[in-house]
Design an enzyme around this catalytic site. Structure first.
Site, PDB file in Angstrom:
ATOM      1  N   HIS A  41      -2.139  10.197  -0.371  1.00 29.55           N
ATOM      2  CA  HIS A  41      -2.191   8.819  -0.843  1.00 29.55           C
ATOM      3  C   HIS A  41      -2.372   8.897  -2.635  1.00 29.55           C
ATOM      4  O   HIS A  41      -1.526   8.185  -3.124  1.00 29.55           O
ATOM      5  CB  HIS A  41      -3.637   8.378  -0.460  1.00 29.55           C
ATOM      6  CG  HIS A  41      -3.603   7.038  -0.738  1.00 29.55           C
ATOM      7  ND1 HIS A  41      -3.134   6.120   0.029  1.00 29.55           N
ATOM      8  CD2 HIS A  41      -4.519   6.007  -1.549  1.00 29.55           C
ATOM      9  CE1 HIS A  41      -3.454   4.780  -0.356  1.00 29.55           C
ATOM     10  NE2 HIS A  41      -4.084   4.883  -1.361  1.00 29.55           N
TER      11      HIS A  41
ATOM     12  N   ASP B 201       4.080 -14.256  11.806  1.00 24.66           N
ATOM     13  CA  ASP B 201       2.747 -14.858  11.239  1.00 24.66           C
ATOM     14  C   ASP B 201       1.760 -13.601  11.357  1.00 24.66           C
ATOM     15  O   ASP B 201       1.217 -13.424  12.497  1.00 24.66           O
ATOM     16  CB  ASP B 201       2.238 -16.132  11.955  1.00 24.66           C
ATOM     17  CG  ASP B 201       0.788 -16.546  11.691  1.00 24.66           C
ATOM     18  OD1 ASP B 201       0.123 -15.995  10.778  1.00 24.66           O
ATOM     19  OD2 ASP B 201       0.808 -17.776  12.068  1.00 24.66           O
TER      20      ASP B 201
ATOM     21  N   LYS C 117      -7.315  -0.655  11.362  1.00 23.53           N
ATOM     22  CA  LYS C 117      -6.782  -1.230  10.189  1.00 23.53           C
ATOM     23  C   LYS C 117      -5.555  -0.233   9.811  1.00 23.53           C
ATOM     24  O   LYS C 117      -4.655  -0.774   9.529  1.00 23.53           O
ATOM     25  CB  LYS C 117      -7.765  -1.139   8.955  1.00 23.53           C
ATOM     26  CG  LYS C 117      -7.140  -1.556   7.668  1.00 23.53           C
ATOM     27  CD  LYS C 117      -6.563  -0.684   6.757  1.00 23.53           C
ATOM     28  CE  LYS C 117      -6.286  -1.273   5.533  1.00 23.53           C
ATOM     29  NZ  LYS C 117      -5.389  -0.363   4.573  1.00 23.53           N
TER      30      LYS C 117
ATOM     31  N   GLU D 294       0.822  -1.110   0.069  1.00 26.61           N
ATOM     32  CA  GLU D 294       0.225   0.046   0.022  1.00 26.61           C
ATOM     33  C   GLU D 294       0.784   1.224   0.203  1.00 26.61           C
ATOM     34  O   GLU D 294       1.716   1.448   0.880  1.00 26.61           O
ATOM     35  CB  GLU D 294      -1.031  -0.101   1.250  1.00 26.61           C
ATOM     36  CG  GLU D 294      -1.859   1.093   1.309  1.00 26.61           C
ATOM     37  CD  GLU D 294      -2.823   0.964   2.325  1.00 26.61           C
ATOM     38  OE1 GLU D 294      -3.023   0.074   2.715  1.00 26.61           O
ATOM     39  OE2 GLU D 294      -3.435   2.129   2.652  1.00 26.61           O
TER      40      GLU D 294
HETATM   41  C1  MEV Z   1      -5.810   3.296   4.941  1.00 30.72           C
HETATM   42  O1  MEV Z   1      -4.981   2.231   4.556  1.00 30.72           O
HETATM   43  C2  MEV Z   1      -5.794   3.677   6.553  1.00 30.72           C
HETATM   44  C3  MEV Z   1      -6.773   4.597   7.064  1.00 30.72           C
HETATM   45  O2  MEV Z   1      -8.142   4.444   6.361  1.00 30.72           O
HETATM   46  C4  MEV Z   1      -6.832   4.498   8.455  1.00 30.72           C
HETATM   47  C5  MEV Z   1      -7.795   5.429   9.240  1.00 30.72           C
HETATM   48  O3  MEV Z   1      -8.876   5.821   8.545  1.00 30.72           O
HETATM   49  O4  MEV Z   1      -7.353   5.707  10.333  1.00 30.72           O
HETATM   50  C6  MEV Z   1      -6.210   6.034   6.680  1.00 30.72           C
END
Ligand code: MEV
Length: 440
Positions: free
Chosen positions: A393, A296, A280, A85
Site C-alpha cells: 500500500h 448506483d 469493505k 484508493e
Molecule cells: C483496505 O482498503 C481494505 C482492507 O482493509 C480489507 C481487509 O482488511 O480485508 C485491506
C-alpha cells in the site's frame, strides 16, 4: 442570529455561484483559476454533467483504470475500475492473474427480482381490507399496464403482489410488496413510477368502497418506493484450486496458507468488527466497477451490508471451504445494476466501460462485479496473512506523498528506486527529499 442563508442560489449563473463560494473561502488563492480551467470547463462535458446534478461548480476527477486478465465462466475480461484508493486496481489485477491459471472465476446469477413497496395505513375493518385484496391486485396490474407494457415486452414486468399485515409492528400499518423484473435496466425509475401509479389507483379503488357504504377514509398511503434491499437479485461466484498449489513466496506451504486464509475469513464470519473491514475490502472491487459503469454504488452497498446481516448478525459476505485437497472461496451478495437506462449510456466514460467489457447484459455485469469483489477480497486477505498490507500500500502511496511534496520527474524516479528497499512513510520521504535538495 446572523442570517447566513444563501437565498435563490440555484437560480444564479455559474459565475455568480463561484463568486459567492469563493468570497466565503478563508483562502481562495487559485480556487477560481482551478474552477475556470479546462478540467471544469470543457463545454461538451459540462453540458452533460450539469444535467446529472445541481449547483455544479466543476468536476471531481477520479482515476479510471482497468484490471486485465479476469477469466469469468471461461471468458476473458478487462474490467474497468474507478477508485481513488491506491492498490485496489493492482490487487484486483493480481488476483485476476492468479486465478486465471486456476480456472478463473465461476459465477451464477441466482435471481434478478427487485422489490417495490407501498406502505399504507388502514384504519377500517381489517377483514374488509383482506377481502378486497384479490380484486385489488387484478385492478392494480390491469390499470398500470400502460407503464409496464414496454418492460413486459423486454421480458420484465410485475412478478407478484404480496400483502403484508404489519399491524403487530405499527398500528394500522400494512404493505404491498411487489416483485419486479427489470430486464437489463437497474429499474429504479420504472419501479417507482409503477408504484406511484399503483398508489393513486389504490385510492381510486377504495374510494369506490367509501362512496358506496358506511366506511370512510380507511386508506392513507404513506409512501411508495422501491426497496434497495434485493435478496432475490443475487449473484454467487467462487474460485477454487488444489491446496497443494497455494504455497507462497513468503514460505508458507499450500496447507499452511489455506488453513490461515480460512481462519482469517472465519474470523470475519464471527466478529462484526472484522467483518466490516473484510466486506469493505470486497466493496473496494465492487464499487470501483459499479462506478465505472455509472451504476448506483450506494444502492449496491446498502443491499450488500443488509445481506451481510441477514442471519441476525453482521458477518462476512465471503466464505472459504477446504475439502480434500481443494481450497474454495466464494462470495454471494445482491447486486442490482443495469446496462441500459440511467446514466449508463450518458456518462462519457461509462459508455466505454461497457465497450471494454464487451457489452454485457445486466446478469453478466452482476457476475463481473462479484468477481471483482472476490478478487479484491482474495488479494486483501492474502496480503494480510502473509506480508501485511502496508508494504504494498505504501509503495503505491509513495506517488501521492511525492506529489504532496512537489517532487519533479527526476526526483520521483530516484525516490521510487530508493524506496524499493526502504520503508515508506510521509516523514521518511520528506527526509529523503530534503537531503536530495540539500535542505537540512
Ligand atoms: C483496505 O482498503 C481494505 C482492507 O482493509 C480489507 C481487509 O482488511 O480485508 C485491506
Amino acid at each position: 442570529m446572523e442570517d447566513k442563508l444563501i437565498h435563490g442560489f440555484s437560480k444564479l449563473s455559474k459565475e455568480q455561484k463561484l463568486k459567492i463560494i469563493s468570497d466565503n473561502l478563508v483562502d481562495d488563492t487559485g480556487f477560481l483559476t482551478e474552477l475556470n480551467s479546462l478540467n471544469h470547463r470543457n463545454p461538451e462535458v459540462q453540458l452533460l454533467l450539469e444535467q446529472f446534478s445541481e449547483n455544479t461548480l466543476g468536476n471531481f476527477p477520479l482515476p479510471y483504470g482497468v484490471a486485465p486478465n479476469f477469466v469469468i465462466n471461461g471468458k476473458y475480461y478487462t474490467v474497468p475500475m474507478v477508485t481513488e484508493e491506491s492498490s485496489v486496481v493492482a490487487a484486483a489485477s493480481s488476483a485476476a492473474r492468479f486465478w486465471s491459471g486456476n480456472g478463473g472465476f465461476h459465477a451464477t446469477v441466482k435471481g434478478t427480482t427487485k422489490v417495490g413497496q407501498i406502505h399504507f395505513c388502514w384504519t377500517g375493518n381489517s377483514a374488509a381490507l383482506k377481502n378486497s385484496l384479490d380484486e385489488l391486485k387484478i385492478y392494480l396490474e390491469g390499470n398500470s399496464r400502460h407503464l409496464t407494457r414496454k418492460m413486459t415486452e423486454r421480458g420484465g414486468g410485475i412478478r407478484d403482489i404480496e400483502f403484508l399485515d404489519l399491524t403487530d409492528l405499527l398500528d394500522h400499518y400494512y404493505q404491498l410488496r411487489i416483485g419486479f423484473e427489470t430486464a437489463d435496466s437497474m429499474g429504479a425509475n420504472f419501479i417507482n413510477s409503477v408504484l406511484e401509479e399503483m398508489s393513486s389507483l389504490m385510492k381510486i379503488f377504495y374510494s369506490r368502497i367509501f362512496e358506496s357504504g358506511e366506511q370512510k377514509d380507511e386508506l392513507e398511503i404513506i409512501m411508495s418506493i422501491l426497496s434497495n434491499y434485493t435478496p432475490d437479485c443475487v449473484v454467487e461466484c467462487f474460485v477454487e484450486a488444489p491446496i497443494s498449489s497455494l504455497e507462497t513466496p513468503e514460505g508458507l506451504s499450500g496447507e499452511e496458507f489455506a488453513r490461515k486464509f480460512k481462519m482469517a475469513v472465519d474470523i470475519a464470519s464471527v466478529d462484526p468488527f472484522r467483518a466490516v473491514t473484510h466486506n469493505k475490502g470486497i466493496f473496494n472491487g465492487i464499487d470501483a466497477v459499479v462506478l465505472a459503469t455509472a451504476n448506483d454504488f450506494r444502492a449496491v452497498e446498502a443491499a450488500g451490508h443488509a445481506y451481510a446481516s441477514r442471519n441476525g448478525k453482521y458477518s462476512s459476505l465471503s466464505r472459504v471451504e477446504l475439502r480434500d485437497d481443494v481450497f474454495r472461496m466464494s462470495l454471494e451478495l445482491p447486486i442490482a445494476v443495469g446496462t441500459v437506462g440511467g446514466l449508463t449510456s450518458l456518462h462519457p466514460m461509462a459508455k466505454w466501460s461497457f465497450e471494454i467489457l464487451g457489452k454485457p447484459n445486466a446478469s453478466e455485469l452482476m457476475m463481473i462485479i462479484a468477481s471483482a469483489g472476490l478478487a479484491s477480497n482474495f488479494s486483501a486477505v492474502r496480503s494480510l496473512i502473509t506480508h501485511g498490507i502496508q508494504k504494498g500500500h505504501m509503495k503505491m502511496h509513495l506517488g501521492n506523498i511525492l506529489s504532496v511534496l512537489g517532487a519533479d520527474a527526476q526526483e520521483r524516479a530516484k525516490a521510487v528506486e530508493y524506496f524499493e528497499n526502504h520503508s515508506v512513510s510521509h516523514y521518511e520521504v520528506e527526509q529523503y527529499l530534503n537531503k536530495q535538495r540539500g535542505i537540512q
